[in-house]
Design an enzyme around this catalytic site. Structure first.
Site, PDB file in Angstrom:
ATOM      1  N   ASN A 242       0.834  -1.210   0.000  1.00 47.61           N
ATOM      2  CA  ASN A 242       0.000   0.000   0.000  1.00 47.61           C
ATOM      3  C   ASN A 242       0.867   1.258   0.000  1.00 47.61           C
ATOM      4  OD1 ASN A 242      -2.767   0.952   0.318  1.00 47.61           O
ATOM      5  ND2 ASN A 242      -2.183   1.636   2.377  1.00 47.61           N
ATOM      6  N   HIS A 278      -5.116   9.747  -1.507  1.00 47.02           N
ATOM      7  CA  HIS A 278      -5.442  10.993  -0.808  1.00 47.02           C
ATOM      8  C   HIS A 278      -5.237  12.107  -1.830  1.00 47.02           C
ATOM      9  CE1 HIS A 278      -5.697   8.982   3.018  1.00 47.02           C
ATOM     10  NE2 HIS A 278      -4.527   8.423   2.810  1.00 47.02           N
ATOM     11  N   GLU A 311      -7.597   4.302   0.589  1.00 47.53           N
ATOM     12  CA  GLU A 311      -7.761   5.389   1.576  1.00 47.53           C
ATOM     13  C   GLU A 311      -8.298   6.653   0.910  1.00 47.53           C
ATOM     14  OE1 GLU A 311      -4.205   5.993   3.907  1.00 47.53           O
ATOM     15  OE2 GLU A 311      -3.738   3.861   3.955  1.00 47.53           O
ATOM     16  N   ASP A 313      -9.798   9.989  -0.259  1.00 52.35           N
ATOM     17  CA  ASP A 313     -10.452  11.244   0.121  1.00 52.35           C
ATOM     18  C   ASP A 313      -9.993  12.324  -0.850  1.00 52.35           C
ATOM     19  OD1 ASP A 313      -7.860  11.723   1.295  1.00 52.35           O
ATOM     20  OD2 ASP A 313      -8.612  11.163   3.273  1.00 52.35           O
TER      21      ASP A 313
HETATM   22  C1  XIL Z   1      -3.793   8.515   9.635  1.00 55.92           C
HETATM   23  C2  XIL Z   1      -5.028   8.581  10.514  1.00 55.92           C
HETATM   24  O1  XIL Z   1      -6.140   8.876   9.718  1.00 55.92           O
HETATM   25  C3  XIL Z   1      -4.844   9.617  11.596  1.00 55.92           C
HETATM   26  O2  XIL Z   1      -5.917   9.567  12.512  1.00 55.92           O
HETATM   27  C4  XIL Z   1      -3.530   9.386  12.327  1.00 55.92           C
HETATM   28  O3  XIL Z   1      -3.315  10.436  13.238  1.00 55.92           O
HETATM   29  C5  XIL Z   1      -2.368   9.304  11.365  1.00 55.92           C
HETATM   30  O4  XIL Z   1      -2.625   8.306  10.395  1.00 55.92           O
HETATM   31  N1  XIL Z   1      -1.771   6.984   5.215  1.00 55.92           N
HETATM   32  C6  XIL Z   1      -2.073   5.857   5.947  1.00 55.92           C
HETATM   33  C7  XIL Z   1      -2.979   5.975   7.118  1.00 55.92           C
HETATM   34  O5  XIL Z   1      -1.686   4.753   5.557  1.00 55.92           O
HETATM   35  O6  XIL Z   1      -2.668   5.029   8.107  1.00 55.92           O
HETATM   36  C8  XIL Z   1      -2.943   7.357   7.705  1.00 55.92           C
HETATM   37  O7  XIL Z   1      -3.925   7.431   8.735  1.00 55.92           O
HETATM   38  C9  XIL Z   1      -3.219   8.370   6.619  1.00 55.92           C
HETATM   39  C10 XIL Z   1      -2.160   8.317   5.560  1.00 55.92           C
END
Ligand code: XIL
Length: 404
Positions: A242, A278, A311, A313
């Site tokens: 990932n 993201h 993930e 957004d």
């Molecule tokens: C983030 C969480 O959403 C937050 O709450 C935490 O403080 C930090 O981590 N990439 C990832 C996730 O693989 O695990 C991260 O999650 C966001 C970025």
């Protein structure tokens, strides 16, 4: 294309069964036979009218999972307080909208094994019970990461730990965690963010300590060891590598592609690549398409290879942006358009047999990690108070138009 485990997940069956079905009939003939099954279409309830419900938890609300079930699973990252009470709107909303789930923080190494040998599975156990109760396909995030990972993994009496000790600790962590949920957690993000933004591997304690342990000239060793350990602990789990930025940083995507290809050719059990995704309103959809499609070639090495969106957004800000702005009509329109383009691409990739899971990083705007105390964000399809956003209706209408 119909994904066999989607139809299971909606019916409240356990992920054990989902896994069996998932690995069973993947041939085209089997897929066609399933599509042609008359009973399934006859019993399907009519889709709810858009606009009949105001909130995403209502009984007569549409459901993302339901709307996209012919294409891919739709999921979210959740936190334990959100599924503590079946009576809460949050619980109902998660159950209604999503058919695959992951914990946002509670399955990371610092939560699971804060001190060596001291495992804490309380939240994960509750998560798995909840997920099974609502029939969701469950994901584990993550086993090996440079962040949210305690330092004890890398030190030995104050000195740098040897490669052997680090690998032993990694193996214990993976084996203990994955085997506990064998047959119940369907997919694991085995390693997270191991690639550097400028190409090559990310500098981390994992890379530094383990290095080229087998002397074969590459430093994939800690990644390879992680995948072998996870495969041994649950041979049926889907194992994912990932990372972020793969969708927009073509240089990084090329590095990842080559490394994953080489490892897969060597027999490392990698079943898929997770695109964290993201993204922001400025993201170029053509780059996303090109970078995602590049990974299709890995199906030549393993026909079951998939890419996943892990993930998702869509921030209204760019990463380095510090200003604050209104989520006004112009930005709402921009978001609606980009979400449509993105979901069009996801459908296309699912029809090519490359993508079967799309997971949001959070459940709604109000719960997103992208909010800052002085700057709210609006990255999801579902808004504050679980109100529908225009972007939500846009992708639902898209799904419906593709099904006709
Ligand atoms: C983030 C969480 O959403 C937050 O709450 C935490 O403080 C930090 O981590 N990439 C990832 C996730 O693989 O695990 C991260 O999650 C966001 C970025």
């Amino acid at each position: 294309m119909i994904i066999s485990f989607v139809s299971c997940s909606g019916g409240g069956e356990s992920p054990d069964n989902a896994t069996d079905t998932d690995t069973a009939d993947t041939t085209e003939a089997a897929t066609e036979a399933q599509t042609a099954e008359p009973l399934e279409t006859e019993t399907e309830a009519p889709l709810p009218e858009l606009g009949a419900a105001e909130f995403a938890y209502e009984d007569n609300a549409p459901s993302l999972a339901e709307e996209f079930k012919d294409f891919f699973l739709v999921g979210a990252a959740v936190n334990p307080d959100q599924f503590a009470s079946p009576k809460s709107d949050t619980y109902k909303m998660i159950k209604k909208q999503f058919n695959t789930l992951v914990l946002e923080n509670a399955s990371k190494p610092d939560a699971v094994q804060p001190r060596e040998g001291s495992f804490n599975f309380d939240v994960m156990d509750r998560f798995v019970r909840f997920g099974e109760k609502i029939g969701a396909v469950l994901r584990g995030h993550t086993l090996v990461w440079h962040s949210q990972c305690p330092d004890w993994f890398f030190f030995d009496k104050g000195e740098a730990a040897s490669a052997e000790l680090v690998l032993l600790r990694m193996n214990t962590h993976i084996t203990t965690t994955v085997s506990r949920y064998k047959g119940r957690i369907h997919t694991w993000d085995v390693v997270n963010e191991v690639f550097g933004d400028g190409g090559g591997l990310r500098d981390s304690y994992w890379l530094e300590r383990v290095g080229d342990h087998d002397g074969d000239g590459d430093k994939y060793d800690f990644i390879e060891a992680a995948f072998y350990a996870a495969r041994a602990a649950d041979p049926d789990a889907r194992l994912i590598i990932n990372d972020y930025g793969l969708e927009t940083n073509t240089n990084k995507a090329n590095t990842a592609y080559r490394a994953i290809r080489d490892m897969m050719k060597d027999g490392v059990p990698i079943d898929g690549v997770g695109f964290q995704m993201h993204i922001s309103l400025g993201t170029n959809i053509n780059t996303v398409r090109q970078n995602m499609k590049m990974f299709a070639k890995l199906k030549d090495i393993n026909p079951d290879f998939k890419i996943e969106v892990t993930e998702l957004d869509m921030s209204i800000y760019e990463w380095n942006e510090n200003s604050t702005k209104e989520f006004d009509a112009t930005l709402q329109k921009k978001q609606k358009r980009l979400y449509r383009e993105l979901f069009e691409l996801f459908i296309e990739l699912s029809e090519e047999g490359l993508l079967d899971s799309v997971v949001f990083w959070g459940i709604s705007d109000g719960n997103s990690w992208l909010n800052k105390s002085d700057r709210p964000n609006y990255p999801m399809l579902i808004g504050r108070e679980f109100r529908f956003k225009d972007s939500y209706f846009e992708v639902v209408e898209l799904a419906r138009s593709k099904k006709q």
